[in-house]
Scaffold this active site. Structure first.
Site, short mmCIF file in Angstrom:
data_model
loop_
_atom_site.label_atom_id
_atom_site.label_comp_id
_atom_site.label_asym_id
_atom_site.label_seq_id
_atom_site.Cartn_x
_atom_site.Cartn_y
_atom_site.Cartn_z
N PRO A 23 10.89 15.76 -0.04
CA PRO A 23 10.73 16.09 -1.53
C PRO A 23 12.31 16.01 -2.22
O PRO A 23 13.09 16.56 -1.70
CB PRO A 23 10.37 17.55 -1.77
CG PRO A 23 10.84 18.42 -0.45
CD PRO A 23 10.59 17.30 0.64
N THR A 24 12.48 15.12 -3.30
CA THR A 24 13.43 14.86 -4.12
C THR A 24 13.20 14.85 -5.45
O THR A 24 11.93 14.37 -5.91
CB THR A 24 14.37 13.69 -3.59
OG1 THR A 24 13.43 12.62 -3.57
CG2 THR A 24 14.95 13.90 -2.28
N TYR A 76 9.01 25.54 -5.51
CA TYR A 76 10.07 26.62 -5.58
C TYR A 76 9.01 27.67 -6.50
O TYR A 76 8.69 27.57 -7.42
CB TYR A 76 10.98 26.28 -6.78
CG TYR A 76 12.07 25.27 -6.30
CD1 TYR A 76 13.04 25.57 -5.21
CD2 TYR A 76 12.12 23.72 -6.81
CE1 TYR A 76 13.76 24.62 -4.63
CE2 TYR A 76 13.01 22.95 -6.22
CZ TYR A 76 14.12 23.25 -5.06
OH TYR A 76 14.69 22.42 -4.59
N ARG A 111 27.64 22.16 -6.82
CA ARG A 111 27.55 21.08 -6.46
C ARG A 111 28.61 20.18 -6.86
O ARG A 111 28.35 19.77 -8.21
CB ARG A 111 25.97 20.41 -6.80
CG ARG A 111 24.90 21.04 -5.80
CD ARG A 111 23.33 20.81 -6.49
NE ARG A 111 22.50 21.66 -5.56
CZ ARG A 111 21.27 21.61 -5.42
NH1 ARG A 111 20.88 20.54 -6.34
NH2 ARG A 111 20.61 22.24 -4.53
N LYS A 170 10.35 25.21 4.34
CA LYS A 170 11.50 24.41 4.14
C LYS A 170 12.79 25.09 4.17
O LYS A 170 13.02 25.85 3.07
CB LYS A 170 11.39 23.26 3.19
CG LYS A 170 12.47 22.39 3.19
CD LYS A 170 12.26 21.22 2.04
CE LYS A 170 13.05 20.13 1.91
NZ LYS A 170 14.50 20.71 1.65
N HIS A 194 19.15 21.42 3.27
CA HIS A 194 19.02 21.23 1.82
C HIS A 194 20.12 20.05 1.52
O HIS A 194 20.75 19.76 0.60
CB HIS A 194 19.43 22.31 0.82
CG HIS A 194 18.48 22.24 -0.43
ND1 HIS A 194 17.25 22.64 -0.69
CD2 HIS A 194 18.66 21.11 -1.45
CE1 HIS A 194 16.87 22.54 -1.95
NE2 HIS A 194 17.71 21.39 -2.41
N ARG A 197 23.83 20.58 0.46
CA ARG A 197 24.07 20.78 -1.00
C ARG A 197 24.00 21.90 -1.64
O ARG A 197 24.43 22.20 -2.76
CB ARG A 197 23.15 19.97 -1.83
CG ARG A 197 23.10 18.29 -1.67
CD ARG A 197 22.05 17.49 -2.36
NE ARG A 197 22.02 17.55 -3.53
CZ ARG A 197 21.05 17.79 -4.37
NH1 ARG A 197 19.89 18.48 -3.67
NH2 ARG A 197 20.93 17.86 -5.72
N ASP A 225 14.78 17.65 8.38
CA ASP A 225 15.10 16.66 7.41
C ASP A 225 16.60 16.63 7.60
O ASP A 225 17.24 17.62 7.91
CB ASP A 225 14.52 16.76 6.07
CG ASP A 225 15.00 17.99 5.25
OD1 ASP A 225 16.13 18.52 5.83
OD2 ASP A 225 14.39 18.46 4.19
N GLY A 226 17.50 15.73 6.99
CA GLY A 226 18.91 15.68 7.01
C GLY A 226 19.27 14.88 7.80
O GLY A 226 19.27 15.05 9.31
N GLY A 227 20.28 13.99 7.36
CA GLY A 227 21.16 13.09 8.22
C GLY A 227 20.47 12.03 9.06
O GLY A 227 21.18 11.11 9.55
N ARG A 229 19.47 8.34 9.63
CA ARG A 229 19.71 7.38 9.14
C ARG A 229 19.33 5.98 9.94
O ARG A 229 19.31 4.66 9.41
CB ARG A 229 21.30 6.96 8.82
CG ARG A 229 21.78 7.97 7.99
CD ARG A 229 21.50 7.89 6.66
NE ARG A 229 21.76 8.64 5.55
CZ ARG A 229 21.25 9.83 5.15
NH1 ARG A 229 20.25 10.26 5.70
NH2 ARG A 229 21.96 10.78 4.25
#
Length: 302
Positions: A23-24, A76, A111, A170, A194, A197, A225-227, A229
């Site tokens: 989710p973004t 949220y 941020r 999450k 997250h 962030r 999730d995260g990183g 690639r």
């Protein structure tokens, strides 16, 4: 190795590869069709798309443009439980298959990149907020009310009374929280910081993954999730116990470049690389991936 199958399942639903979309927020800021383009790409790829609470398209529009897609809704938790109930019931009626509760944002982290770039998305966009049937233009003054900083483990039973959807937490990074998630009978965990962030210097998701996987003892599904690639990154996450990974930034990069087709291209690049990596270490199915096999192939896990 003439036949290699990269399919798997999450929460009982088959996906074409263990590579899904995290989710973004506010995809319309990146591409005119926003989340509708992302949803179509996810449907074409036969993978899961987690729609954000702060999506810039309505849930109805997202479902209408990709009716066959596997979709989960990220939430949220709000201070007003009537809003929570409204969001969840709306998601259920639209065919969302799971509820992803973000637990690492009692407040928004500092941020610095946004501050340096003078970025204030709330002032620039109107969000099609799932908590209201009407479009709302949130101001910076209204922002703190988005998050329920008092939400805690004891409130999970209340959420479970609202919905029969599987609940995924999450933002879990520790053994202790993973054990509590199992105790409170959730159906899954996304190991996540997250995107780095929220709080500087917390562990990376891949570093926290083994601790969480070990703690749940196979009782619930664990994702990450995260990183991620490359296809090798996907392989490593699965070798360390993740059921699948969720992509954040790379999906947005693809969306910004070519819209729906850019997202499809990002997913296809990773799926092709993952297929190649499995082939080269001798895994014919996702079920065969394990840490011992990776180490025997001399592939670094870090």
């Amino acid at each position: 190795m003439s036949e290699v199958d990269i399919r798997t399942t999450i929460q009982g639903e088959e996906i074409s590869a263990p590579i899904c979309i995290a989710p973004t927020a506010m995809h319309c800021y990146i591409w005119p069709d926003g989340e509708m383009s992302t949803a179509r790409a996810a449907q074409a790829a036969n993978i899961c798309f987690i729609t954000s609470t702060f999506a810039s398209c309505t849930l109805e529009d997202i479902v209408a443009t990709a009716p066959r897609g596997l979709r989960w809704l990220q939430l949220y938790v709000q201070l007003d439980w009537e809003i929570n109930k409204y969001i969840v019931r709306r998601a259920e009626s639209l065919g969302f298959k799971a509820l992803v509760i973000t637990v690492d944002v009692p407040i928004t982290g500092k941020r610095r990149n946004d501050m340096r770039n003078h970025l204030d998305l709330q002032k620039k966009m109107k969000i099609k907020y799932p908590g209201s049937p009407e479009e709302k233009n949130f101001t910076s003054e209204a922002q703190p009310t988005h998050f329920n900083a008092s939400f805690c483990w004891d409130h999970l039973s209340r959420m479970q009374s609202i919905t029969k959807l599987p609940i995924i937490l999450k933002g879990i990074l520790t053994k202790e929280d993973a054990e509590l998630a199992v105790k409170h009978k959730v159906q899954g965990i996304i190991v996540s910081n997250h995107g780095g962030r929220q709080l500087d210097e917390v562990p990376s998701s891949i570093d926290a993954l083994v601790e969480v996987v070990t703690a749940v003892k196979g009782k619930i599904e664990v994702y990450m999730d995260g990183g991620v690639r490359t296809g090798n990154d996907v392989l490593k996450a699965l070798a360390l116990g993740a059921k699948c990974i969720f992509l954040g930034r790379p999906v947005l990069w693809g969306l910004a470049c070519k819209g729906e087709h850019g997202v499809e291209e990002v997913l296809n690049i990773l799926k092709t690389e993952f297929h190649s990596s499995m082939t080269l270490i001798g895994c014919r199915s996702v079920a065969e991936i394990n840490r011992d096999l990776i180490q025997l192939s001399k592939l670094s896990l870090l």
